[in-house]
Design an enzyme around this catalytic site. Structure first.
Site, mmCIF file in Angstrom:
data_model
loop_
_atom_site.group_PDB
_atom_site.id
_atom_site.type_symbol
_atom_site.label_atom_id
_atom_site.label_comp_id
_atom_site.label_asym_id
_atom_site.label_seq_id
_atom_site.Cartn_x
_atom_site.Cartn_y
_atom_site.Cartn_z
ATOM 1 N N TYR A 137 13.055 3.676 38.539
ATOM 2 C CA TYR A 137 12.341 2.980 37.913
ATOM 3 C C TYR A 137 13.966 2.038 37.805
ATOM 4 C CZ TYR A 137 11.064 2.325 32.711
ATOM 5 O OH TYR A 137 11.538 1.669 31.517
ATOM 6 N N LYS A 148 15.766 -1.512 36.780
ATOM 7 C CA LYS A 148 16.220 -1.567 35.521
ATOM 8 C C LYS A 148 17.091 -2.316 35.435
ATOM 9 C CE LYS A 148 12.541 -1.065 32.404
ATOM 10 N NZ LYS A 148 12.506 -2.289 31.714
ATOM 11 N N SER A 201 16.932 0.967 29.528
ATOM 12 C CA SER A 201 16.302 2.298 29.485
ATOM 13 C C SER A 201 17.537 3.217 29.832
ATOM 14 C CB SER A 201 15.320 2.418 30.697
ATOM 15 O OG SER A 201 15.165 4.029 30.767
ATOM 16 N N SER A 202 18.061 3.850 29.512
ATOM 17 C CA SER A 202 18.669 4.660 29.291
ATOM 18 C C SER A 202 18.171 5.721 30.850
ATOM 19 C CB SER A 202 19.043 5.831 27.981
ATOM 20 O OG SER A 202 17.037 6.642 27.991
ATOM 21 N N CYS A 203 17.608 5.718 31.163
ATOM 22 C CA CYS A 203 17.413 6.541 32.747
ATOM 23 C C CYS A 203 18.070 5.325 34.304
ATOM 24 C CB CYS A 203 15.993 6.157 32.938
ATOM 25 S SG CYS A 203 15.182 6.656 32.681
ATOM 26 N N HIS A 221 5.622 10.313 28.433
ATOM 27 C CA HIS A 221 6.831 10.986 27.691
ATOM 28 C C HIS A 221 6.628 12.389 27.429
ATOM 29 C CE1 HIS A 221 7.667 6.653 29.398
ATOM 30 N NE2 HIS A 221 8.722 7.352 29.772
#
Length: 311
Positions: free
Chosen positions: A132, A136, A103-105, A176
């Site tokens: 989160y 990841k 994820s870009s998170c 989202h």
């Protein structure tokens, strides 16, 4: 090729299964009652019995900013447990090819955009979804460690930008940005509201890809696994402000009211757009425009969710 897809009932999984080219694989997409990803021994036994050639790990506990703020423990533990169990069980079962979805998170909150793959773990994470992100990152690192110890095991990670589309979550507590705004503006139109509230200043920038486009990328990743980079961003190459998303959705929904900003609410990172240099070199690009994607997603929302909403 026998392919195991985790998270087949989620947005990414369903879009993958709906893709016409997915029929070229022998796809295993077990429900949680058949494969409990929280039970390591059950996962290992399933892999030993079914012997997939490749795994796509798309399962996860996902949600928008509200859900991540409200339940950080759940987002950390559930994603960590699922990731660790499926990756390590695959290694123990002798499965050589694995595609993990990040994820870009995972990227630091205060760093230069666009976000390059090498920036993972190079700075402080965004607090609103830190749990989160940590899960990841750990799963991606485990994939890297397994490959570094034995290069015959190619465990790779794709890091998509924000996704939206068919089978998205539209409930405010889980949604989202795009699905949440679609529902909010639709309800404002139906209820005749003159204004809609935007969290923050509306200047934060985000990149969104239609989930069906990402499914096409996954199909290509399976078919061209050998050339797939070990870690690769997947994006569209441009971003928009939160205000611009609201305005685009309002136009498609047909909402004529105005917007007000609630500066007391968190807006997350100021900008989040991934660098797609590796993706371009790998010769893949998304095809759907923002207008086309939002239109298709709003149509799906009307056909599948409106009847469930009590306005």
């Amino acid at each position: 090729m026998r392919l195991l897809l985790t998270g087949g009932s989620g947005m990414v999984g369903r879009n993958f299964l709906e893709h016409p080219d997915s029929s070229s694989f022998d796809v295993l997409s077990p429900a949680s009652s058949e494969l409990n990803l929280f039970d390591y021994h059950a996962v290992e036994n399933y892999l030993l019995q079914n012997k997939p050639d490749i795994i796509i790990h798309a399962a996860g506990r996902v949600g928008g900013i509200q859900a991540n703020i409200r339940q950080p423990v759940r987002f950390l533990l559930e994603n960590l447990d699922m990731g660790r169990n499926i990756v390590w069980a695959a290694r123990k079962a002798g499965i050589k090819q694995f595609i993990n979805l990040g994820s870009s998170c995972m990227y630091p909150r205060d760093t230069l955009n666009p976000l390059k793959e090498e920036l993972v773990l190079k700075g402080e994470l965004e607090p609103t979804n830190e749990g989160y992100a940590l899960a990841k990152i750990t799963t991606a690192r485990l994939c890297q460690y397994i490959t570094s110890e034995d290069s015959t095991y190619q465990y790779k990670t794709l890091i998509p930008c924000n996704l939206y589309g068919r089978w998205d979550k539209f409930a405010p507590v889980y949604a989202h940005l795009i699905p949440a705004v679609i529902r909010k503006i639709h309800e404002a139109k139906v209820q005749g509201k003159n204004t809609v509230t935007i969290w923050g200043e509306g200047t934060a920038r985000r990149e969104f890809m239609l989930a069906s486009d990402f499914a096409s990328c996954l199909i290509r990743a399976v078919n061209h696994f050998e050339t797939l980079p070990a870690m690769m961003n997947v994006g569209i190459g441009r971003d928009y402000t939160i205000d611009e998303y609201y305005k685009a959705i309002a136009e498609i929904v047909g909402y004529k009211g105005s917007f007000v900003h609630d500066h007391s609410k968190p807006a997350g990172m100021k900008q989040k757009i991934v660098d797609i240099s590796k993706q371009i070199a790998w010769e893949w690009q998304a095809k759907t425009s923002l207008c086309e994607g939002i239109t298709a997603t709003y149509k799906f929302f009307i056909e599948n969710y409106v009847a469930q909403i009590v306005c």
